[in-house]
Scaffold this active site. Structure first.
Site, PDB file in Angstrom:
ATOM      1  CG  LEU A  13      -2.120  -1.158   1.105  1.00 33.53           C
ATOM      2  CD1 LEU A  13      -3.117  -0.993   2.222  1.00 33.53           C
ATOM      3  CD2 LEU A  13      -2.858  -1.037  -0.179  1.00 33.53           C
ATOM      4  CG  HIS A  14       3.201   1.454  -3.609  1.00 27.77           C
ATOM      5  ND1 HIS A  14       4.502   1.155  -3.351  1.00 27.77           N
ATOM      6  CD2 HIS A  14       2.462   0.834  -4.489  1.00 27.77           C
ATOM      7  CE1 HIS A  14       4.550  -0.026  -4.245  1.00 27.77           C
ATOM      8  NE2 HIS A  14       3.514  -0.104  -5.015  1.00 27.77           N
TER       9      HIS A  14
END
Ligand code: RIB
Ligand code: CA
Length: 313
Positions: free
Chosen positions: A242-243
């Site tokens: 989950l950048h």
């Protein structure tokens, strides 16, 4: 303390969607002045549509969404449907948005907002290519000194690249824009793949979203399911990174992250290493530090925060 004023610049993308939901679920921490769509993961027509879909999902139809730049400063747009699907938000079946797209260009919204708000009170949160930000700085140099901070997702060093062996996608798509931002002198906090690849979803966490029994929980779980498949098959990782929520989580709780203030420059000439964030982690160049470059994450704290806030929506 008053919530921090932010502008989110984004190319949704499932991970961008998580970041936007986290921001909109945290009014005590963040005041979202507006959301600026930029071409990146998918073309602009979709990133502006997707930005509005996420705002509606959060029940925040009043949030102002603007369309920005549809192509990088000097290069042909490179997109990432192979990761995000053809809509950019593949996974769940989603209705078309009905909330309006704001008139006017996102770049002008950024300029007007920074000129209106008191100096040093607005943080820019780029989650995609830096085209809108750089265009605003080129068009109105007077706003550069008015920015409180830029907290962005982009780059890579020890983790190396995800779109070429040396470049991360957001920087690679518009390296000239990234060079302008990294040389602007604005205080930078950078969330590179070095840290975002430690924010990996898990089956247990995704099922926890689904068990919320809410529309947000169901849609978010479907996004996570779809989004993780690319990285799991490419890297053999245990989940999807989950950048972009790392940017918002930092603003809410900076203690979740550790990094180092270093010099970071952008490769814009070599075709072989185009878009590389040349991070002087060991200080060998003597170049002045221009960025807090993150490397470590309290993943348990990150996902607990995300769960707690998403459950509010
Ligand atoms: O490389 C990851 C970044 O590129 C993320 O922001 C993702 O949404 C894509 O924009
Ligand atoms: Ca993004």
């Amino acid at each position: 303390m008053a919530p921090r004023k932010i502008i989110i610049d984004t190319d949704p993308g499932q991970d961008d969607a998580f970041a936007i939901l986290l921001a909109l679920a945290s009014p005590e921490d963040l005041e979202v002045l507006g959301i600026c769509a930029v071409a990146g993961n998918v073309p602009l027509a979709l990133t502006q549509r997707n930005s509005r879909i996420v705002c509606e999902l959060a029940g925040r139809r009043e949030v102002r969404v603007f369309a920005g730049c549809e192509a990088p400063l000097k290069r042909k747009l490179v997109t990432a449907e192979y990761v995000h699907g053809k809509t950019g938000l593949d996974g769940p079946v989603l209705a078309e948005p009905t909330m309006p797209l704001q008139p006017g260009h996102a770049v002008d919204f950024i300029i007007d907002t920074l000129r209106r708000e008191p100096v040093g009170t607005v943080t820019l949160c780029p989650l995609g290519p830096l085209t809108n930000i750089a265009t605003a700085f080129l068009k109105a140099p007077d706003i550069v000194g008015r920015v409180q901070e830029i907290v962005l997702m982009g780059g890579a060093y020890f983790e190396v690249g995800n779109v070429t062996p040396t470049a991360e996608f957001n920087i690679y798509v518009d390296p000239e824009a990234a060079e302008i931002v990294f040389k602007s002198g604005v205080p930078l906090v950078v969330m590179p793949l070095d840290v975002t690849h430690k924010a990996l979803t898990s089956r247990r966490w995704i099922e926890g979203l689904r068990s919320m029994g809410t529309e947000v929980g169901r849609v978010a779980a479907d996004w996570a399911d779809f989004f993780e498949r690319f990285d799991v098959s490419k890297y053999g990782s245990d989940g999807g990174p989950l950048h972009d929520p790392c940017v918002i989580a930092y603003l809410i709780n900076p203690d979740l992250f550790t990094g180092r203030r270093i010099n970071v420059e952008i490769e814009t000439r070599s075709e072989l290493t185009l878009g590389m964030t040349v991070a002087d982690w060991w200080g060998v160049t003597g170049r002045p530090a221009n960025a807090l470059f993150m490397g470590a994450l309290d993943a348990r704290g990150f996902f607990d925060l995300l769960t707690e806030r998403l459950a509010r929506l």
